[in-house]
Design a protein around this motif. Structure first.
Motif, short mmCIF file in Angstrom:
data_model
loop_
_atom_site.label_atom_id
_atom_site.label_comp_id
_atom_site.label_asym_id
_atom_site.label_seq_id
_atom_site.Cartn_x
_atom_site.Cartn_y
_atom_site.Cartn_z
N UNK A 73 0.85 -1.19 0.00
CA UNK A 73 0.00 0.00 0.00
C UNK A 73 0.89 1.23 0.00
N UNK A 74 0.80 2.03 -1.10
CA UNK A 74 1.63 3.23 -1.22
C UNK A 74 0.76 4.47 -1.15
N UNK A 75 1.30 5.51 -0.51
CA UNK A 75 0.68 6.82 -0.46
C UNK A 75 1.68 7.81 -1.07
N UNK A 76 1.48 8.16 -2.34
CA UNK A 76 2.48 8.98 -3.02
C UNK A 76 3.79 8.21 -3.12
N UNK A 77 4.85 8.78 -2.60
CA UNK A 77 6.15 8.10 -2.64
C UNK A 77 6.44 7.26 -1.42
N UNK A 78 5.47 7.18 -0.50
CA UNK A 78 5.68 6.44 0.74
C UNK A 78 5.02 5.07 0.65
N UNK A 79 5.80 4.03 0.93
CA UNK A 79 5.27 2.66 0.96
C UNK A 79 4.95 2.31 2.40
N UNK A 80 3.66 2.28 2.74
CA UNK A 80 3.24 2.02 4.12
C UNK A 80 3.29 0.53 4.46
N UNK A 81 2.94 -0.32 3.49
CA UNK A 81 3.00 -1.77 3.65
C UNK A 81 3.58 -2.34 2.38
N UNK A 82 4.59 -3.19 2.50
CA UNK A 82 5.30 -3.68 1.33
C UNK A 82 5.36 -5.20 1.32
N UNK A 83 4.77 -5.80 0.29
CA UNK A 83 4.89 -7.24 0.06
C UNK A 83 4.50 -8.05 1.30
N UNK A 84 3.37 -7.71 1.89
CA UNK A 84 2.89 -8.40 3.09
C UNK A 84 2.01 -9.57 2.69
#
Length: 246
Positions: free
Chosen positions: A1-12
Motif C-alpha cells: 500500500x503506497x501513499x504517493x512516494x511512501x510505501x506504508x505496507x510492502x509485500x505483506x
C-alpha cells in the motif's frame, strides 16, 4: 500500500486460519492499521489481493465486506455515545434487515415481526457478553473497559466470521487489560469466532494468540508462535533497538 512516494505496507503476505486468534504487532508506524484498512476496504491496495474464504474482496466497499462476514473495531472507541447499549447493538444488527425503510415507516406486520426478532437476538448477544444488565444505560456513562466491550459486541451483532480488533487494550489499565483478555477468549469460544488483532500489550498478545506476525517499517520481519516471536532477534531489535557499531 503506497501513499504517493511512501510505501506504508510492502509485500505483506499473511494467513488467518479459521478458529485462530492471530496478532499483528510491531512498533508505532509499522503499517499495522494500514493493513487493517486494506483488509476492510477503507483503502484499495496499490497492488496485491485480499482473499476471504477464497473470494477476492480487494475492490469491495467496506459495507459489502461487512456483509460478507468481516467486522472490525477501532483504536479510538467509536460508539454512538448518546444512545443506549441496546441501541448501539441494534444499529449494527440492522445490516441484515430484509425489509426496507418503507415497510418500517408504515409499521407493516412483517417489519414489526423482524424488529422484534432482532431485539431478542440483541438481548441474547448482550447476555452472552455480560452486558445485558446495562442494556438501557447510555454508552457514554459506561466505564472505559465496558465501552470497549460494547464496541466489540456491536461488531459481533453483524454476525461476522472474522473479527478484527485494532488495539482493543489501548488506554486500559492492567485490570481492564486482564478482563479484556478473558473477554476475547470467551467470545472466541462462545461465537466460534476467528480473531485478527493489532495490539501493543504483549502480555495479552502472548497469552491468547495462536500465531503472530510482526511488521517493521511496512515489512514483515517475523512470523510464528508466541514462543518463537519472543525469541526472535529481529523482533527484539525492532522493539528495543540495537547498538550501533563503533
Amino acid at each position: 500500500m503506497r501513499f504517493g512516494g511512501v510505501t506504508a505496507v510492502n509485500d505483506l503476505t499473511l494467513h488467518v486460519n479459521k478458529g485462530q486468534i492471530v496478532a499483528l504487532i510491531g512498533p508505532n508506524g509499522a503499517g499495522k492499521t494500514t493493513a487493517f484498512n486494506v483488509v476492510t476496504g477503507v483503502y484499495t491496495p496499490t497492488s496485491g489481493k485480499i482473499l476471504f474464504n477464497g473470494k477476492d474482496i480487494t475492490a469491495l466497499k467496506p459495507h459489502k465486506i461487512t456483509q460478507l462476514g468481516i467486522a472490525r473495531t477501532f483504536q479510538n472507541i467509536r460508539l454512538f455515545k448518546e444512545l443506549t447499549v441496546m441501541e448501539n447493538v441494534l444499529i449494527a444488527k440492522h445490516l441484515h434487515l430484509k425489509h426496507g425503510l418503507f415497510s418500517t415507516a408504515l409499521h407493516l406486520p412483517w417489519a414489526r415481526k423482524e424488529e422484534k426478532e432482532m431485539r431478542i437476538e440483541c438481548e441474547e448477544l448482550l447476555a452472552k457478553v455480560g452486558l445485558i444488565d446495562l442494556k438501557e444505560e447510555v454508552a457514554s456513562s459506561l466505564p472505559y473497559g465496558q465501552q470497549r466491550h460494547l464496541e466489540i459486541a456491536r461488531a459481533l451483532a453483524t454476525n461476522p466470521k472474522l473479527l478484527l480488533l485494532d488495539e482493543p487494550a489501548a488506554g486500559m489499565n492492567p485490570q481492564e487489560t486482564s478482563e479484556l483478555t478473558h473477554f476475547i477468549k470467551n467470545i472466541k469460544n462462545e461465537f466460534d469466532m476467528t480473531v485478527f488483532m493489532i495490539e501493543h500489550h504483549m502480555d495479552l498478545v502472548m497469552e491468547i494468540s495462536d500465531a503472530i506476525y510482526v511488521l517493521d517499517f511496512g515489512e514483515l520481519i517475523a512470523q510464528g508462535t508466541p514462543d518463537q516471536i519472543q525469541q526472535n532477534e529481529k523482533v527484539i531489535a525492532a522493539y528495543l533497538g540495537v547498538e550501533e557499531d563503533a
